[in-house]
Motif scaffolding. Structure first.
Motif, short mmCIF file in Angstrom:
data_model
loop_
_atom_site.label_atom_id
_atom_site.label_comp_id
_atom_site.label_asym_id
_atom_site.label_seq_id
_atom_site.Cartn_x
_atom_site.Cartn_y
_atom_site.Cartn_z
N VAL A 130 -4.45 -5.00 -10.65
CA VAL A 130 -3.54 -4.35 -9.71
C VAL A 130 -3.73 -5.01 -8.35
CG1 VAL A 130 -5.25 -2.53 -9.23
CG2 VAL A 130 -2.84 -2.16 -8.67
N SER A 131 -2.63 -5.21 -7.65
CA SER A 131 -2.65 -5.80 -6.31
C SER A 131 -1.72 -5.00 -5.40
CB SER A 131 -2.24 -7.27 -6.33
OG SER A 131 -0.89 -7.41 -6.75
N ALA A 132 -2.05 -4.99 -4.12
CA ALA A 132 -1.23 -4.30 -3.14
C ALA A 132 -1.26 -5.09 -1.84
CB ALA A 132 -1.72 -2.88 -2.91
N VAL A 133 -0.12 -5.15 -1.17
CA VAL A 133 0.01 -5.88 0.09
C VAL A 133 0.79 -5.01 1.08
CG1 VAL A 133 0.90 -7.92 1.25
CG2 VAL A 133 -0.04 -8.12 -1.05
N ALA A 134 0.25 -4.88 2.28
CA ALA A 134 0.96 -4.22 3.38
C ALA A 134 1.15 -5.26 4.49
CB ALA A 134 0.16 -3.03 3.90
N GLU A 135 2.34 -5.36 5.01
CA GLU A 135 2.65 -6.37 6.03
C GLU A 135 3.47 -5.78 7.15
OE1 GLU A 135 4.62 -9.45 3.93
OE2 GLU A 135 6.34 -8.21 3.35
N SER A 136 3.37 -6.41 8.33
CA SER A 136 4.06 -5.91 9.51
C SER A 136 4.39 -7.06 10.44
CB SER A 136 3.18 -4.88 10.25
OG SER A 136 3.82 -4.40 11.41
N GLU A 137 5.53 -6.94 11.12
CA GLU A 137 5.96 -7.94 12.11
C GLU A 137 6.73 -7.24 13.21
OE1 GLU A 137 7.87 -12.06 11.24
OE2 GLU A 137 9.54 -10.70 11.68
N LEU A 138 6.37 -7.53 14.45
CA LEU A 138 7.04 -6.97 15.62
C LEU A 138 7.56 -8.09 16.49
CD1 LEU A 138 7.72 -4.53 17.53
CD2 LEU A 138 5.49 -4.92 18.58
N LEU A 139 8.81 -7.99 16.90
CA LEU A 139 9.37 -8.96 17.84
C LEU A 139 10.27 -8.23 18.82
CD1 LEU A 139 12.62 -9.70 17.10
CD2 LEU A 139 11.50 -10.76 15.15
#
Length: 558
Positions: free
Chosen positions: A320-329
């Motif tokens: 099992v794998s999990a990824v959380a990502e974020s980007e602000l501009l």
């Protein structure tokens, strides 16, 4: 009739009187000339010419012309007036600027027009004395100590733009519309490295394990059990430092720097936090959920097994794998208008010596745009021994917030020698366009009863009941505070370090859109018709967001 002798005597007497009168006039004229020459010699003896090595050509010409004028005047006026004119012409400061002696009548500085080529289409004045800006937001080579008499912007004959002594420098090239391609005449550009932190993303428990390898199947990875531990989720993620950059630039719209247009763009991310684990059954790997339709009993905590080798009728291994990502501009532009200007003497913190300072306060109005894009993806790859088959399960939760609004604020800057301190307070009012996208699918292969592979809609927490794209607009406010401490390397370059805090109301984030309520009847292949409630469901859940951090950069002004 008079006789000849009488006529001769009369003529002789008349001629003698005329000669005596002429001699008296000559003696009077000679005396006046001797007095005038004496006064002239006295004026020349008292005159002390000033010859400084750093005088400009224009200054030297001004002194020479003043000397000639004073000498001519000395021949025609009294000695006191002659001495006054000579002393006034020779009263020049070492910096090359003219200093007005309060004991003499004020006088103006001659400005010569500079006429550019026909394509330029404008005429401007350049100060004849040729000095440098002494006390403004972009100083030249001259400083203004406390009590200095020279602290001007050099805009008109008296060196003032009408806002006191602390305005921006008045360059020789004012802004004008370009008929053909041209470079902006007067402005600034800066780039900053951003080391920021943001409000962490809250996630529900997404991956669990059991510390007891022999745990019963009904309790393996189930929340609330004493042997269950959360491996991913159940807390905030993306709380580490984010790297980014910010570009700012502006252009002055008038020669005295009272109006400007400026813009900026910044970005932090894309940053991600990931998790991965695999097992052949020991340790246990599971996906927890809240079962709203158990086959027996009431709703309860439950789990889907990814890897399990304990007691029960299920044997499975996988990863099992999990990824959380974020980007602000963000981006925007605004107009700046000078509202106040001041100067005086003060001290800064540990700088104990009072020193001349100059400050400017400007009002800002413009447009502001922000975009926050985030996502959480969970993937399972498992092989079942009982039941037999291979399962690829995917859940995806993505959000995007787009803010557009009016930006209002104040900008304050203070210059003290080579040091600068500036701060900005802004408040943007507008709407946030919120978008939530939920997707999931399951691919089953290796089933001996079904050849090939079959793909179904829905993973685990993303099912037909909540899959889709949802949008709405919400009112939002975005206040921001910036402060920067800078040091001027020269009149064009400045290094700076500072701090920024940004707040954003009413945003959607992936963690708040993940519902752990699940009706297992929807798991692929789903029952048709569905038994029980259609869960998980969807409902917008807005939260607040902030970002803050340290800035370090370089600015260039021209």
């Amino acid at each position: 009739m008079p006789s000849v002798r009488q006529l001769s005597f009369f003529v002789a007497t008349l001629m003698l009187g005329t000669l005596l009168a002429t001699d008296a006039d000559a003696q009077t004229t000679s005396s006046s000339q001797r007095t005038l020459r004496k006064n002239e010699r006295t004026a020349r003896a008292n005159w002390q010419p000033v010859r400084k090595s750093n005088l400009t050509d224009a200054d030297a010409g001004f002194v020479s012309a003043s000397k000639s004028a004073s000498q001519t005047t000395a021949k025609k006026t009294s000695p006191a007036a002659s001495n006054s004119a000579v002393r006034q012409a020779s009263h020049v400061q070492q910096t090359g600027h003219e200093v007005i002696d309060p004991s003499y009548p004020p006088h103006s500085i001659i400005e010569e027009p500079i006429i550019h080529g026909p394509s330029d289409g404008y005429v401007e004045l350049e100060p004849f004395h040729g000095g440098s800006v002494a006390c403004d937001a972009m100083p030249g080579g001259v400083g203004c100590g406390c009590g200095s008499m020279s602290c001007d912007g050099g805009c008109d004959s008296m060196g003032s733009c009408g806002y006191g002594a602390c305005e921006e420098p008045c360059g020789a090239n004012g802004w004008r519309p370009c008929v053909t391609l041209c470079v902006p005449q007067d402005g600034w550009v800066s780039f900053e490295y951003l080391s920021w932190w943001q409000d962490g993303m809250s996630l529900p428990p997404l991956v669990t394990t059991s510390t007891d390898a022999n745990v019963a199947q009904a309790q393996a990875g189930v929340l609330g059990q004493s042997t269950t531990r959360i491996l991913f989720g159940g807390d905030e993620v993306l709380t580490d430092q984010f790297d980014g950059g910010r570009l700012r630039m502006g252009l002055w719209l008038d020669r005295c720097h009272t109006w400007a247009i400026a813009g900026e763009y910044f970005k932090i991310g894309s940053e991600s936090e990931s998790f991965f684990a695999n097992s052949n059954g020991d340790p246990v790997l599971a996906r927890p959920f809240f079962n709203v339709n158990p086959t027996t009993g009431s709703a309860r905590e439950d789990s889907e097994l990814v890897a399990f080798g304990g007691t029960g009728n299920v044997r499975v291994s996988g990863s099992v794998s999990a990824v959380a990502e974020s980007e602000l501009l963000g981006a925007g532009f605004h107009f700046r208008n000078l509202r106040a200007s001041n100067e005086g003497c003060n001290t800064w913190g540990l700088f104990g010596c009072p020193q001349q300072f100059c400050s400017r306060t400007e009002a800002l109005i413009g447009y502001r745009h922000l975009q926050l894009t985030e996502g959480v993806v969970i993937q399972e790859r498992l092989t079942g021994i009982n039941p037999v088959g291979n399962f690829d399960i995917n859940d995806s939760f993505r959000t995007r917030n787009q803010f557009n609004g009016v930006d209002l604020g104040w900008f304050y800057t203070q210059n003290r020698g080579n040091w600068t301190l500036d701060s900005t307070i802004r408040l943007a009012l507008g709407t946030t366009h919120q978008t939530v996208s939920i997707n999931g699918q399951t691919t089953i292969s290796g089933d001996p009863t079904a050849a090939g592979s079959q793909t179904y809609q829905g993973g685990l927490l993303a099912q037909a009941s909540n899959i889709g794209t949802y949008k709405r607009d919400e009112f939002a406010v975005v206040p921001e505070f910036d402060i920067n401490l800078g040091y001027r390397l020269n009149k064009n370059w400045r290094v700076m370090v500072g701090y920024t805090f940004l707040y954003w109301s009413n945003v959607v984030r992936p963690g708040e859109q993940i519902s752990r309520d699940l009706n297992p009847s929807q798991l692929a292949p789903a029952e048709d018709p569905l038994t029980g409630a259609a869960r998980p469901g969807f409902a917008f859940d807005s939260v607040d967001y902030w970002a803050q951090g340290i800035n370090a950069g370089l600015e260039y002004r021209w």
